[in-house]
Design an enzyme around this catalytic site. Structure first.
Site, PDB file in Angstrom:
ATOM      1  N   LYS A  55       0.846  -1.208   0.000  1.00  0.00           N
ATOM      2  CA  LYS A  55       0.000   0.000   0.000  1.00  0.00           C
ATOM      3  C   LYS A  55       0.878   1.253   0.000  1.00  0.00           C
ATOM      4  O   LYS A  55       0.605   2.216  -0.713  1.00  0.00           O
ATOM      5  CB  LYS A  55      -0.940  -0.008   1.223  1.00  0.00           C
ATOM      6  CG  LYS A  55      -2.052  -1.036   1.114  1.00  0.00           C
ATOM      7  CD  LYS A  55      -2.787  -1.257   2.423  1.00  0.00           C
ATOM      8  CE  LYS A  55      -3.780  -2.419   2.282  1.00  0.00           C
ATOM      9  NZ  LYS A  55      -4.399  -2.832   3.547  1.00  0.00           N
ATOM     10  N   GLN A  99      -4.530  -1.429   9.506  1.00  0.00           N
ATOM     11  CA  GLN A  99      -4.465  -2.774   8.936  1.00  0.00           C
ATOM     12  C   GLN A  99      -5.071  -3.791   9.898  1.00  0.00           C
ATOM     13  O   GLN A  99      -4.735  -3.812  11.080  1.00  0.00           O
ATOM     14  CB  GLN A  99      -3.003  -3.136   8.613  1.00  0.00           C
ATOM     15  CG  GLN A  99      -2.828  -4.455   7.889  1.00  0.00           C
ATOM     16  CD  GLN A  99      -3.453  -4.493   6.495  1.00  0.00           C
ATOM     17  OE1 GLN A  99      -3.530  -3.486   5.796  1.00  0.00           O
ATOM     18  NE2 GLN A  99      -3.920  -5.654   6.095  1.00  0.00           N
ATOM     19  N   ASP A 122     -11.160   3.022   4.052  1.00  0.00           N
ATOM     20  CA  ASP A 122     -11.519   1.592   4.064  1.00  0.00           C
ATOM     21  C   ASP A 122     -13.038   1.411   3.974  1.00  0.00           C
ATOM     22  O   ASP A 122     -13.519   0.311   3.696  1.00  0.00           O
ATOM     23  CB  ASP A 122     -11.055   0.958   5.384  1.00  0.00           C
ATOM     24  CG  ASP A 122      -9.884  -0.002   5.194  1.00  0.00           C
ATOM     25  OD1 ASP A 122      -9.752  -0.547   4.087  1.00  0.00           O
ATOM     26  OD2 ASP A 122      -9.129  -0.199   6.155  1.00  0.00           O
TER      27      ASP A 122
HETATM   28  N1  GUN Z   1      -7.060  -6.772   6.210  1.00  0.00           N
HETATM   29  C1  GUN Z   1      -7.555  -7.555   5.213  1.00  0.00           C
HETATM   30  N2  GUN Z   1      -8.288  -6.820   4.364  1.00  0.00           N
HETATM   31  C2  GUN Z   1      -8.251  -5.551   4.826  1.00  0.00           C
HETATM   32  C3  GUN Z   1      -8.823  -4.332   4.359  1.00  0.00           C
HETATM   33  O1  GUN Z   1      -9.522  -4.256   3.357  1.00  0.00           O
HETATM   34  N3  GUN Z   1      -8.541  -3.247   5.103  1.00  0.00           N
HETATM   35  C4  GUN Z   1      -7.798  -3.300   6.237  1.00  0.00           C
HETATM   36  N4  GUN Z   1      -7.603  -2.179   6.903  1.00  0.00           N
HETATM   37  N5  GUN Z   1      -7.256  -4.403   6.683  1.00  0.00           N
HETATM   38  C5  GUN Z   1      -7.489  -5.520   5.980  1.00  0.00           C
END
Ligand code: GUN
Length: 295
Positions: A55, A99, A122
């Protein structure tokens, strides 16, 4: 029958990223504005570290201001909330992502809801969930994975899914439930399946669009798929395989790809399908958040 068309998420994500990079450059020139993304990671889960690194890399390559805040695995809830408060108040930050999964001592609900909805790229804040389920996506944020899946479905079938049966396997807040809202918004007839569903293969066989997000490697077999269906595999399972007597890690989806590709009309590969699109949608949400500050 001919093999399924591969839906190339990597190529689609690259096209999206190129457009985002161009818009970001224009924002800098015309508005002196640079989108800022903050990623918060708690602990050292190896898979999470890989996702966070990707990311960050993607944000930098789009020209964003990118911040990573790393907390120790035993961080307290107050420590995490203090970091989020600081980012909530920072005008250089337009998107905040924590995350998941979080270590056990932390309350995921409290942490995700502490991000201000305007920076919740998100799409996990209740306000953004409400906007999505009520069809008001223009002012909120759609969760990245379902948003990316939707673009891949639209590429195959167009924007109007009237008359089509969509079946989602998995009822998570991150994928299954928001995916259902998006498909419904596009006029599909939607069924959500889960571990308590009776005769799952029979329900799946009814799907013109099959989205699978359960976290079980190769669970969906070829004979679960309606011939010609569009199959979106959200699974990211690390499995051990033996290659020439050597054990290797391999990324595998929730769909048995070798079987499914013989039956489906179009299918996303793993890797190179949903994963890259999820990251591209995160960049898109962050850019949108920055743009909203000048609109
Ligand atoms: N962990 C797995 N998928 C995601 C997601 O879409 N966003 C976040 N923040 N963590 C994740």
């Amino acid at each position: 029958m001919a093999k399924a068309t591969l839906i190339d998420g990597k190529a689609m994500a690259a096209d999206l990223s190129a457009a985002i990079t161009q818009t970001t450059a224009d924002l800098a020139t015309n508005n002196n504005l640079r989108p800022g993304l903050a990623v918060v990671i708690v602990g050292e889960d190896p898979a999470s570290q890989v996702y966070v690194r990707n990311k960050k890399r993607s944000a930098e390559s789009c020209g964003f201001y990118s911040v990573q805040r790393t907390l120790l695995a035993d961080a307290s809830q107050d420590e995490v909330l203090a970091v989020i408060d600081e980012l909530n108040a920072d005008p250089a930050i337009h998107g905040i992502l924590v995350q998941l999964p979080l270590p056990k001592q932390l309350d995921t609900m409290v942490v995700t809801q502490s991000i201000v909805p305007e920076k919740d790229v998100d799409g996990f804040h209740f306000q953004n969930i409400g906007k999505l389920t009520s069809g008001n996506t223009a002012s909120g944020f759609v969760p990245c994975t379902p948003a990316g899946c939707m673009l891949m479905i639209e590429k195959q079938l167009g924007n109007d899914l009237s008359g089509l049966n969509a079946v989602i396997i998995g009822r998570s807040n991150i994928v299954g439930k928001p995916m259902a809202s998006l498909l419904l918004q596009s006029n599909a007839t939607v069924t959500i399946c889960h571990s308590r569903t009776k005769d799952l293969p029979a329900v799946a066989r009814n799907a013109d669009i099959l989205v699978v997000a359960v976290g079980r490697p190769r669970m969906v077999k070829g004979d679960w798929i309606k011939p010609g269906a569009v199959v979106i595999d959200v699974g990211m399972n690390r499995i051990e395989v033996e290659v020439d007597g050597e054990k290797k890690n391999k990324l595998t989806g929730d769909v048995d790809f070798a079987e499914a590709v013989e039956v489906a009309g179009a299918i996303t590969p793993v890797p190179g399908g949903v994963g890259p699109m999820t990251i591209a949608m995160l960049m898109s949400n962050t850019l949108q958040s920055a743009q909203r500050t000048i609109d």
